[in-house]
Write an enzyme that holds these catalytic residues in place. Structure first.
Site, PDB file in Angstrom:
ATOM      1  N   ASN A 212     -58.191 -34.632  17.023  1.00 37.50           N
ATOM      2  CA  ASN A 212     -56.913 -34.062  16.580  1.00 37.50           C
ATOM      3  C   ASN A 212     -56.605 -32.829  17.419  1.00 37.50           C
ATOM      4  O   ASN A 212     -57.368 -32.478  18.317  1.00 37.50           O
ATOM      5  CB  ASN A 212     -56.976 -33.738  15.083  1.00 37.50           C
ATOM      6  CG  ASN A 212     -58.120 -32.813  14.770  1.00 37.50           C
ATOM      7  OD1 ASN A 212     -58.176 -31.689  15.232  1.00 37.50           O
ATOM      8  ND2 ASN A 212     -59.086 -33.306  14.003  1.00 37.50           N
ATOM      9  N   ASP A 281     -60.675 -37.493   8.618  1.00 32.53           N
ATOM     10  CA  ASP A 281     -60.956 -38.133   7.325  1.00 32.53           C
ATOM     11  C   ASP A 281     -61.580 -39.512   7.515  1.00 32.53           C
ATOM     12  O   ASP A 281     -62.246 -40.012   6.623  1.00 32.53           O
ATOM     13  CB  ASP A 281     -59.650 -38.257   6.523  1.00 32.53           C
ATOM     14  CG  ASP A 281     -59.161 -36.886   6.053  1.00 32.53           C
ATOM     15  OD1 ASP A 281     -60.024 -36.058   5.694  1.00 32.53           O
ATOM     16  OD2 ASP A 281     -57.940 -36.641   6.065  1.00 32.53           O
ATOM     17  N   LYS A 291     -68.893 -49.551  26.892  1.00 33.15           N
ATOM     18  CA  LYS A 291     -67.437 -49.421  26.995  1.00 33.15           C
ATOM     19  C   LYS A 291     -66.747 -50.734  26.627  1.00 33.15           C
ATOM     20  O   LYS A 291     -67.101 -51.801  27.135  1.00 33.15           O
ATOM     21  CB  LYS A 291     -67.071 -49.015  28.435  1.00 33.15           C
ATOM     22  CG  LYS A 291     -65.627 -48.649  28.572  1.00 33.15           C
ATOM     23  CD  LYS A 291     -65.254 -48.352  30.020  1.00 33.15           C
ATOM     24  CE  LYS A 291     -63.748 -48.359  30.166  1.00 33.15           C
ATOM     25  NZ  LYS A 291     -63.309 -48.734  31.480  1.00 33.15           N
ATOM     26  N   PHE A 332     -59.534 -24.475   4.052  1.00 37.98           N
ATOM     27  CA  PHE A 332     -58.221 -24.459   4.705  1.00 37.98           C
ATOM     28  C   PHE A 332     -57.443 -25.685   4.255  1.00 37.98           C
ATOM     29  O   PHE A 332     -58.035 -26.680   3.831  1.00 37.98           O
ATOM     30  CB  PHE A 332     -58.367 -24.471   6.236  1.00 37.98           C
ATOM     31  CG  PHE A 332     -58.458 -23.086   6.812  1.00 37.98           C
ATOM     32  CD1 PHE A 332     -59.593 -22.321   6.609  1.00 37.98           C
ATOM     33  CD2 PHE A 332     -57.402 -22.540   7.529  1.00 37.98           C
ATOM     34  CE1 PHE A 332     -59.680 -21.027   7.119  1.00 37.98           C
ATOM     35  CE2 PHE A 332     -57.472 -21.259   8.047  1.00 37.98           C
ATOM     36  CZ  PHE A 332     -58.603 -20.495   7.844  1.00 37.98           C
ATOM     37  N   LYS A 346     -56.410 -28.767  -3.811  1.00 39.55           N
ATOM     38  CA  LYS A 346     -57.637 -28.759  -2.993  1.00 39.55           C
ATOM     39  C   LYS A 346     -58.596 -27.670  -3.461  1.00 39.55           C
ATOM     40  O   LYS A 346     -59.805 -27.868  -3.506  1.00 39.55           O
ATOM     41  CB  LYS A 346     -57.285 -28.556  -1.508  1.00 39.55           C
ATOM     42  CG  LYS A 346     -56.789 -29.843  -0.867  1.00 39.55           C
ATOM     43  CD  LYS A 346     -56.316 -29.669   0.562  1.00 39.55           C
ATOM     44  CE  LYS A 346     -55.489 -30.895   0.953  1.00 39.55           C
ATOM     45  NZ  LYS A 346     -54.855 -30.781   2.252  1.00 39.55           N
ATOM     46  N   LYS A 350     -62.132 -29.016  -4.650  1.00 38.16           N
ATOM     47  CA  LYS A 350     -63.264 -28.733  -3.763  1.00 38.16           C
ATOM     48  C   LYS A 350     -63.995 -27.449  -4.157  1.00 38.16           C
ATOM     49  O   LYS A 350     -64.846 -26.953  -3.421  1.00 38.16           O
ATOM     50  CB  LYS A 350     -62.764 -28.665  -2.311  1.00 38.16           C
ATOM     51  CG  LYS A 350     -62.024 -29.956  -1.884  1.00 38.16           C
ATOM     52  CD  LYS A 350     -61.782 -30.028  -0.396  1.00 38.16           C
ATOM     53  CE  LYS A 350     -60.893 -31.217  -0.032  1.00 38.16           C
ATOM     54  NZ  LYS A 350     -60.860 -31.512   1.394  1.00 38.16           N
TER      55      LYS A 350
HETATM   56  N1  CTP Z   1     -62.320 -31.038   5.086  1.00 38.06           N
HETATM   57  C1  CTP Z   1     -63.655 -31.336   5.181  1.00 38.06           C
HETATM   58  N2  CTP Z   1     -64.051 -32.625   5.399  1.00 38.06           N
HETATM   59  C2  CTP Z   1     -63.152 -33.608   5.534  1.00 38.06           C
HETATM   60  C3  CTP Z   1     -61.774 -33.307   5.444  1.00 38.06           C
HETATM   61  C4  CTP Z   1     -61.388 -32.017   5.233  1.00 38.06           C
HETATM   62  O1  CTP Z   1     -64.474 -30.433   5.070  1.00 38.06           O
HETATM   63  N3  CTP Z   1     -63.573 -34.855   5.772  1.00 38.06           N
HETATM   64  C5  CTP Z   1     -61.940 -29.655   4.821  1.00 38.06           C
HETATM   65  C6  CTP Z   1     -61.205 -28.976   5.948  1.00 38.06           C
HETATM   66  O2  CTP Z   1     -62.129 -28.334   6.808  1.00 38.06           O
HETATM   67  C7  CTP Z   1     -60.342 -27.976   5.214  1.00 38.06           C
HETATM   68  C8  CTP Z   1     -60.075 -28.654   3.901  1.00 38.06           C
HETATM   69  O3  CTP Z   1     -61.070 -29.659   3.748  1.00 38.06           O
HETATM   70  O4  CTP Z   1     -61.032 -26.773   4.960  1.00 38.06           O
HETATM   71  C9  CTP Z   1     -58.726 -29.298   3.767  1.00 38.06           C
HETATM   72  O5  CTP Z   1     -58.468 -30.142   4.845  1.00 38.06           O
HETATM   73  P1  CTP Z   1     -57.146 -31.016   4.885  1.00 38.06           P
HETATM   74  O6  CTP Z   1     -57.198 -31.918   6.078  1.00 38.06           O
HETATM   75  O7  CTP Z   1     -55.964 -30.137   4.692  1.00 38.06           O
HETATM   76  O8  CTP Z   1     -57.263 -31.828   3.553  1.00 38.06           O
HETATM   77  P2  CTP Z   1     -57.944 -33.170   3.094  1.00 38.06           P
HETATM   78  O9  CTP Z   1     -59.059 -32.848   2.163  1.00 38.06           O
HETATM   79  O10 CTP Z   1     -58.286 -34.022   4.246  1.00 38.06           O
HETATM   80  O11 CTP Z   1     -56.821 -33.757   2.168  1.00 38.06           O
HETATM   81  P3  CTP Z   1     -55.532 -34.639   2.462  1.00 38.06           P
HETATM   82  O12 CTP Z   1     -55.925 -35.656   3.459  1.00 38.06           O
HETATM   83  O13 CTP Z   1     -55.249 -35.184   1.119  1.00 38.06           O
HETATM   84  O14 CTP Z   1     -54.489 -33.657   2.918  1.00 38.06           O
END
Ligand code: CTP
Length: 421
Positions: A212, A281, A291, A332, A346, A350
């Site tokens: 990303n 995610d 490859k 975050f 969140k 969390k």
């Molecule tokens: N985070 C994490 N592990 C993941 C996804 C997210 O630790 N697999 C943490 C990020 O580092 C951040 C927080 O969760 O501190 C929120 O990340 P964000 O991408 O905004 O949220 P998600 O939990 O992925 O939720 P959604 O996809 O529903 O927005």
């Protein structure tokens, strides 16, 4: 909480090496942070850079000759040695290091170094073989045992043509060490802070991956700020743009799974956790060992869920609750709409103490930029809305909020019974 050196007098000693030119940047940065800088140059240093440059930057005459006493009311080297809150020698040649180790005082700089009781910081710069020479190593050891501190030389292309260790540390790194030694309150002294930064990499095959836009800049700013406040910082990095800040322990990871393992393993010895990384995610269900070759016109990629690291930290916190202090957790949330609702959801789900939410659809916020616009939420709702500012300023403010709340929860963070103490 930006670092300031106002009210501090720093004697900057410059010796005769090609890196002497970098001392001009160092001088200018120190003056910019409010320090009174007095420059002493050896004769050799004046062959590489003009005293007038340093005089202009420091706004004071530069001392080069121990016998050139301009003010009859004081003995200059004793006066400067007494006034100093710190003496920094950058660059320090093998010759200066040898003289200091053996108590030789034959010029303005070496004399001042013997006369001062202020802390002394030395930033060596020399040829790789000179640095490795047993004589130099023994001198460095002697000085370290006497309490002299060092900003280690970097590795890279040296002016003499060699590639190796011996290059003067960058002025910014030297400045951060000085700030750490001299600047204001250190409310995170003795606290262990773990920060994740960057975007994870989820591999499809040995040469392709999903990632990303995260640059790691927010995590780096948080790490730099925490270090300035005295914390012992571990930075767990995924893919980032640019190098991490100096003075922190860096753990390199690649995927969400690697980061999960690195973070969870450190939880029992962590007082503050900041999850600034953009964690994927999902990851490819299959990682091909070689490859992938192209084939059909269409290809479907199957993805599977990654562990949610922040959720795992929250769950771990709930499990250890009651059996000792739990870390203070800052999460975050990158959102594009309905920021408050998502952020509060969140935070609860969390089990975070604070959530820093940024609306990544706003200009100047989020990935890749040097600035951010964030809203910080606690269990009661919005705690602070921070308008457009540098990521470093955002980081300083986040630490202010976190320290105040951790103290309310657990008592003083510095030295006393802080979280995780
Ligand atoms: N985070 C994490 N592990 C993941 C996804 C997210 O630790 N697999 C943490 C990020 O580092 C951040 C927080 O969760 O501190 C929120 O990340 P964000 O991408 O905004 O949220 P998600 O939990 O992925 O939720 P959604 O996809 O529903 O927005």
């Amino acid at each position: 909480m930006s670092p300031t050196l106002t009210g501090k007098t720093i004697v900057l000693g410059i010796t005769g090496g090609i890196a002497a030119y970098k001392a001009a940047t160092l001088c200018s940065r120190l003056v910019g942070l409010g320090a009174e800088v007095r420059v002493i140059m050896t004769e050799g240093a004046t062959k590489f850079i003009a005293p007038l440059t340093l005089q202009t930057l420091s706004r004071h005459p530069v001392a080069t000759d121990v016998f050139d006493e301009r003010d009859a009311s004081v003995v200059q080297h004793i006066d400067w040695a007494d006034a100093a809150d710190l003496v920094i020698v950058a660059p320090a040649t093998a010759n200066l290091i040898g003289k200091l180790a053996h108590g030789i005082a034959d010029d303005m700089l070496s004399t001042t170094l013997l006369a001062t009781t202020a802390p002394v910081l030395v930033a060596p710069a020399m040829n790789v073989h000179m640095l490795a020479h047993p004589a130099v190593q023994i001198n460095l050891d002697t000085l370290a045992r006497r309490g002299v501190r060092f900003v280690e030389s970097g590795t890279g292309q040296l002016a003499c043509g060699y590639v190796g260790k011996g290059r003067l540390a960058e002025p910014d790194e030297i400045v951060s060490v000085i700030v750490e030694l001299l600047a204001g309150p250190r409310p995170l002294a003795g606290r262990r802070v773990l920060i994740t930064a960057g975007g994870t990499i989820e591999r499809l095959d040995p040469v392709r991956y999903i990632t990303n836009d995260s640059s790691g800049k927010m995590g780096f700013a948080l790490a730099e700020s925490a270090r300035g406040l005295g914390a012992d910082v571990t930075l767990v990095c995924a893919r980032t743009d640019g190098p991490p800040p100096p003075g922190v322990t860096v753990v390199y990871t690649e995927s969400a799974a690697d980061m999960h393992e690195a973070v969870l393993a450190r939880m029992p010895t962590t007082d503050f956790v900041v999850k600034a990384a953009a964690v994927a995610d999902y990851r490819p269900a299959q990682r091909q060992p070689s490859k992938m070759k192209k084939g059909a016109e269409r290809m479907t990629l199957e993805l599977v869920r990654n562990p949610d690291i922040l959720q795992a930290i929250g769950d771990w916190k709930a499990r250890v609750a009651g059996n000792g202090p739990a870390p203070f957790v800052i999460g975050f949330a990158a959102e594009t709409d309905d920021t408050e609702r998502h952020a509060m959801d969140k935070l609860k789900r969390k089990r975070c103490d604070l959530i820093v939410a940024n609306d990544v659809s706003q200009a100047g916020a989020g990935f890749g930029t040097d600035t951010n616009i964030v809203s910080v939420y606690g269990e009661e709702g919005l705690v602070a809305a921070l308008p457009l500012q540098s990521k470093r300023a955002v980081a300083d403010r986040i630490w202010e909020l976190a320290i105040a709340r951790a103290e309310r929860r657990d008592g003083p963070t510095d030295g006393g019974k802080g979280p995780g103490a």
